[in-house]
Write a protein that holds these residues in place. Structure first.
Motif, PDB file in Angstrom:
ATOM      1  N   LEU A 122      47.326  47.502  30.239  1.00 18.56           N
ATOM      2  CA  LEU A 122      46.549  46.207  30.102  1.00 18.56           C
ATOM      3  C   LEU A 122      46.294  46.288  31.468  1.00 18.56           C
ATOM      4  O   LEU A 122      44.969  45.852  31.546  1.00 18.56           O
ATOM      5  CB  LEU A 122      47.399  44.911  30.239  1.00 18.56           C
ATOM      6  N   GLU A 170      34.369  48.304  36.095  1.00 22.01           N
ATOM      7  CA  GLU A 170      33.522  49.220  35.003  1.00 22.01           C
ATOM      8  C   GLU A 170      33.970  48.722  32.958  1.00 22.01           C
ATOM      9  O   GLU A 170      33.416  48.666  32.662  1.00 22.01           O
ATOM     10  CB  GLU A 170      34.274  50.686  34.676  1.00 22.01           C
ATOM     11  N   THR A 171      34.993  48.219  32.818  1.00 19.69           N
ATOM     12  CA  THR A 171      35.573  47.541  31.811  1.00 19.69           C
ATOM     13  C   THR A 171      34.821  46.355  31.938  1.00 19.69           C
ATOM     14  O   THR A 171      34.026  45.377  31.008  1.00 19.69           O
ATOM     15  CB  THR A 171      36.781  46.682  31.812  1.00 19.69           C
ATOM     16  N   PHE A 172      33.927  45.765  32.657  1.00 28.63           N
ATOM     17  CA  PHE A 172      33.323  44.285  32.950  1.00 28.63           C
ATOM     18  C   PHE A 172      31.749  44.796  31.991  1.00 28.63           C
ATOM     19  O   PHE A 172      31.087  44.119  31.647  1.00 28.63           O
ATOM     20  CB  PHE A 172      33.144  44.013  34.164  1.00 28.63           C
ATOM     21  N   ARG A 190      45.088  48.634  33.332  1.00 24.69           N
ATOM     22  CA  ARG A 190      43.521  49.164  33.464  1.00 24.69           C
ATOM     23  C   ARG A 190      42.470  48.329  32.940  1.00 24.69           C
ATOM     24  O   ARG A 190      41.424  48.878  33.075  1.00 24.69           O
ATOM     25  CB  ARG A 190      43.938  50.558  33.075  1.00 24.69           C
ATOM     26  N   SER A 191      42.591  47.091  32.451  1.00 27.95           N
ATOM     27  CA  SER A 191      41.403  46.840  31.493  1.00 27.95           C
ATOM     28  C   SER A 191      40.571  45.626  32.985  1.00 27.95           C
ATOM     29  O   SER A 191      39.580  45.339  32.753  1.00 27.95           O
ATOM     30  CB  SER A 191      42.030  45.395  30.284  1.00 27.95           C
ATOM     31  N   PHE A 192      41.026  44.993  33.772  1.00 20.35           N
ATOM     32  CA  PHE A 192      41.137  44.981  35.010  1.00 20.35           C
ATOM     33  C   PHE A 192      40.299  45.867  36.061  1.00 20.35           C
ATOM     34  O   PHE A 192      40.086  45.687  36.753  1.00 20.35           O
ATOM     35  CB  PHE A 192      41.890  43.480  35.570  1.00 20.35           C
ATOM     36  N   SER A 193      38.614  46.175  35.461  1.00 25.90           N
ATOM     37  CA  SER A 193      38.248  46.564  36.822  1.00 25.90           C
ATOM     38  C   SER A 193      36.961  46.240  36.268  1.00 25.90           C
ATOM     39  O   SER A 193      36.337  45.777  35.651  1.00 25.90           O
ATOM     40  CB  SER A 193      38.670  48.640  36.047  1.00 25.90           C
ATOM     41  N   ARG A 204      31.264  47.053  30.578  1.00 30.68           N
ATOM     42  CA  ARG A 204      30.920  47.785  29.576  1.00 30.68           C
ATOM     43  C   ARG A 204      31.173  46.027  28.373  1.00 30.68           C
ATOM     44  O   ARG A 204      30.515  46.113  27.439  1.00 30.68           O
ATOM     45  CB  ARG A 204      32.302  48.155  28.775  1.00 30.68           C
ATOM     46  N   TYR A 205      31.862  45.052  28.568  1.00 30.99           N
ATOM     47  CA  TYR A 205      31.996  44.148  27.692  1.00 30.99           C
ATOM     48  C   TYR A 205      31.114  42.763  28.384  1.00 30.99           C
ATOM     49  O   TYR A 205      31.045  41.685  27.982  1.00 30.99           O
ATOM     50  CB  TYR A 205      33.335  43.571  27.603  1.00 30.99           C
ATOM     51  N   GLN A 206      30.073  43.338  29.345  1.00 34.44           N
ATOM     52  CA  GLN A 206      29.071  42.124  30.280  1.00 34.44           C
ATOM     53  C   GLN A 206      28.553  40.826  29.025  1.00 34.44           C
ATOM     54  O   GLN A 206      28.099  40.304  28.914  1.00 34.44           O
ATOM     55  CB  GLN A 206      28.192  42.966  30.902  1.00 34.44           C
TER      56      GLN A 206
END
Length: 264
Positions: free
Chosen positions: A38, A45-47, A40-43, A49-51
């Motif tokens: 989990l 790149e993740t933001f 690794r979700s704080f990045s 993707r789900y912006q």
């Protein structure tokens, strides 16, 4: 019927378990996060993707999303995950710099207080009791000027947030002083990152273009390499450092007066 002579031992054992319990919960939660991946979700790149998904949900359920943001932020700080700058920047982007920054500062204070209480309950007392004379003297000095020391450390983002929390706990800083100095010190830093996040559209467009170009070239190393700290200007960081220095001035003056009185 319980033997009265065994009650003191039972009470002592129960007290030891209760003292270690917060630390055990902390370790288990941290292990679960890293084991599940989990963290690794704080990045950024993740933001990215789900912006759009985040923006839609904030528009439809603003208060709920704001509360969820605060809970996630506080939990991340309590577990000492190095994501405060990213979360504050994202908070400024999603909720506006004022609301996002203020919420981030309150959540950071709650999370820091959680780690502070865990460390002081499970580790701080026993470590200080077994420490040498010099460490005890250092702890006493930190308690004397605790507010100004902590305030200056909060105003300088280069100092690890989690390390300051642990130091305050180990040196026996009063909880009320810790909360007040943390909230006052972290507020301008939070507002700064949130303000930078409110103008994140240009950085997002630039990184989306670079990522698309990389993927179009069929490269396997395509990734978003972005540090929210890059949004802060050197001038602002210098201003924060000056604020941190000025926060120590009252403590230095007080120490000088005491020393002069002692010499007299």
């Amino acid at each position: 019927m319980d033997d009265p002579q065994q009650n003191p031992h039972s009470a002592k054992r129960t007290g030891r378990i209760l003292r270690i319990l917060p630390l055990a919960i902390f370790v288990l939660a941290l292990a679960a996060i890293f084991a599940s991946g989990l963290h690794r979700s704080f990045s950024f790149e993740t933001f990215m993707r789900y912006q759009a998904w985040l923006q839609d949900h904030v528009a439809a359920h603003r208060l709920t999303m704001l509360g969820l943001f605060a809970v996630i932020y506080a939990a991340a700080v309590t577990l000492s995950l190095p994501v405060s700058a990213l979360l504050t920047t994202v908070g400024g982007y999603l909720f506006g710099w004022a609301v996002g920054g203020l919420t981030a500062s309150v959540a950071a204070t709650l999370g820091a207080t959680g780690l502070f209480l865990v460390a002081r309950t499970s580790l701080g007392g026993p470590l200080l009791e077994s420490a040498g004379v010099r460490i005890q003297a250092l702890a006493a000095g930190f308690r004397t000027q605790a507010f100004f020391y902590l305030l200056s450390l909060r105003l300088i983002p280069a100092v690890p947030f989690w390390l300051t929390n642990l130091a305050a706990a180990f040196f026996g800083m009063p909880a009320r002083t810790f909360v007040l100095a943390t909230q006052l010190g972290i507020l301008p830093v939070s507002l700064a990152f949130a303000f930078a996040g409110s103008g994140l559209d240009e950085a997002l467009s630039r990184h989306e273009k670079l990522l698309a170009e990389c993927q179009a070239a069929d490269r396997s190393d395509c990734a978003v390499d972005f540090d929210p700290r890059s949004l802060l200007t050197p001038e602002f960081l210098i201003a924060l450092a000056i604020l941190g220095f000025l926060a120590l001035v009252p403590a230095a003056l007080k120490y000088r007066r005491k020393r002069s009185a002692g010499e007299d």
